[in-house]
Each structure stands twice: as C-alpha cells, then as structure tokens.
Write an enzyme that holds these catalytic residues in place. Structure first.
Site, PDB file in Angstrom:
ATOM      1  N   MET A 114       0.833  -1.184   0.000  1.00  0.00           N
ATOM      2  CA  MET A 114       0.000   0.000   0.000  1.00  0.00           C
ATOM      3  C   MET A 114       0.883   1.256   0.000  1.00  0.00           C
ATOM      4  O   MET A 114       1.929   1.276   0.636  1.00  0.00           O
ATOM      5  CB  MET A 114      -0.876  -0.019   1.258  1.00  0.00           C
ATOM      6  N   CYS A 115       0.467   2.280  -0.721  1.00  0.00           N
ATOM      7  CA  CYS A 115       1.198   3.544  -0.690  1.00  0.00           C
ATOM      8  C   CYS A 115       0.234   4.689  -0.418  1.00  0.00           C
ATOM      9  O   CYS A 115      -0.982   4.530  -0.463  1.00  0.00           O
ATOM     10  CB  CYS A 115       1.980   3.771  -1.984  1.00  0.00           C
ATOM     11  N   THR A 116       0.819   5.829  -0.088  1.00  0.00           N
ATOM     12  CA  THR A 116       0.051   7.035   0.173  1.00  0.00           C
ATOM     13  C   THR A 116       0.160   7.944  -1.042  1.00  0.00           C
ATOM     14  O   THR A 116       1.252   8.126  -1.586  1.00  0.00           O
ATOM     15  CB  THR A 116       0.610   7.774   1.411  1.00  0.00           C
TER      16      THR A 116
END
Length: 185
Positions: free
Chosen positions: A59-61
């Site tokens: 997951m990334c922001t």
C-alpha cells in the site's frame, strides 16, 4: 508492405481509441473534492512490470492537489526495499472532466487516466490505458481515504478490473506496510 503496415497501425489506433471510449468517467466530476490524501488499496494491471514486481508491492500514500491551471499534481510515496520513495506526476486535464493525460518522462509511455467512480469521502476507482512503443496495457487503481475498505468496495474493484479484461492473477489487494506511523506512509 506499406499498405499492410498502415492498416495494422490503423487498426491498433482504432482499438486504443475504442478502449479509451469504453472506460466510463464519474458523472458530474468535481475535481476539488478529489484532492487530499488517499491510500492505494488495490492495483490491477496486465503490464510486464506489474507481473515482475507484484510480490513486492505494498500500500502507498498518494496526495492529490489541483494546480492553478486545473491539472492534478499526484505525489505517491511507497516502500521500496527498506526506504520510502516519492514519485511526482502531473496529470493534465482534458476536454472531459474526470479524464487526464500523463506522459512518463523516464519511459515515454502515454497514460490516459479516467476517474471512473468516486464518492470523494471514501473511495475512488481510477482506470488508466497506457501505451508505449512496446505495446499497451491497462491499470486499475482503488484508492481509499482510510487504510481499509468494505468488502463490497473491494469486490466492485475486482469486478471492474475483470470487465477491463484483467484476470485474477493481475488483480491485487495491496498489503499494508506496517510502518505507517513512523514513516508517514
């Protein structure tokens, strides 16, 4: 020979244009409501890089801001090895609200980005047609304002990805990084 090559190129262009037209865009798209922090919850793609890197993805922001010209500045921070990497992209608006274009300066690939569906407060479903000299690919992203989404939203992402011709092994719900508090991701 030239006639055949031109015919093949023409058919490829028509297929690309048809594929772009077949991807819906959010009705009454409101760009200002799309801005802010998002988490990449799901990623689906039939590209070679996805197949090679799938097992490493987390997951990334992503932070989305509007520019004065009405484009979108998209800043994604994601884990790579034991560090965080940030990538900035400028999505240029098109004549259709909710549709953007982007050319990757490193690879020369052209991206047609469609904000397919969003309620702005919970999730956003984004589909991208990518074309480069070696061929074309499709990418679907599911963004969330929080690090978790309901099973119904995850199923919507999976179903839409399959409608775009992607298979189960090309669809991934991204694992969380586990370092969210300390690294800001």
């Amino acid at each position: 020979m030239q006639v055949t090559l031109l015919g093949i190129l023409g058919l490829a262009l028509l297929r690309t244009l048809h594929a772009q037209d077949s991807i819906p865009v959010q009705a009454d798209f409101q760009q200002d409501k799309l801005t802010g922090r998002w988490y990449s919850i799901g990623l689906a793609s039939n590209s070679n890089w996805f197949k090679e890197k799938r097992h490493l993805m987390k997951m990334c922001t992503t932070i989305i801001t509007s520019t004065a010209e009405g484009n979108l500045e998209v800043t994604s921070t994601y884990p790579k090895g034991d560090q965080c990497v940030t990538r900035n992209s400028l999505y240029t608006k098109t004549e259709q609200p909710g549709r953007f274009s982007y050319t990757n300066p490193r690879w020369g690939s052209k991206h047609n980005i469609h904000v397919v569906e969003t309620n702005y407060e919970e999730y956003a479903l984004v589909a991208t047609q990518i074309s480069k000299s070696t061929g074309s690919s499709t990418m679907v992203l599911l963004y969330s304002r929080t690090k978790e989404l309901s099973p119904e939203r995850l199923e919507m992402f999976t179903q839409f990805s399959k409608e775009q011709g992607l298979t189960d092994d090309e669809i991934l719900i991204l694992p969380q990084t586990g370092e969210a508090g300390s690294s800001g991701m």
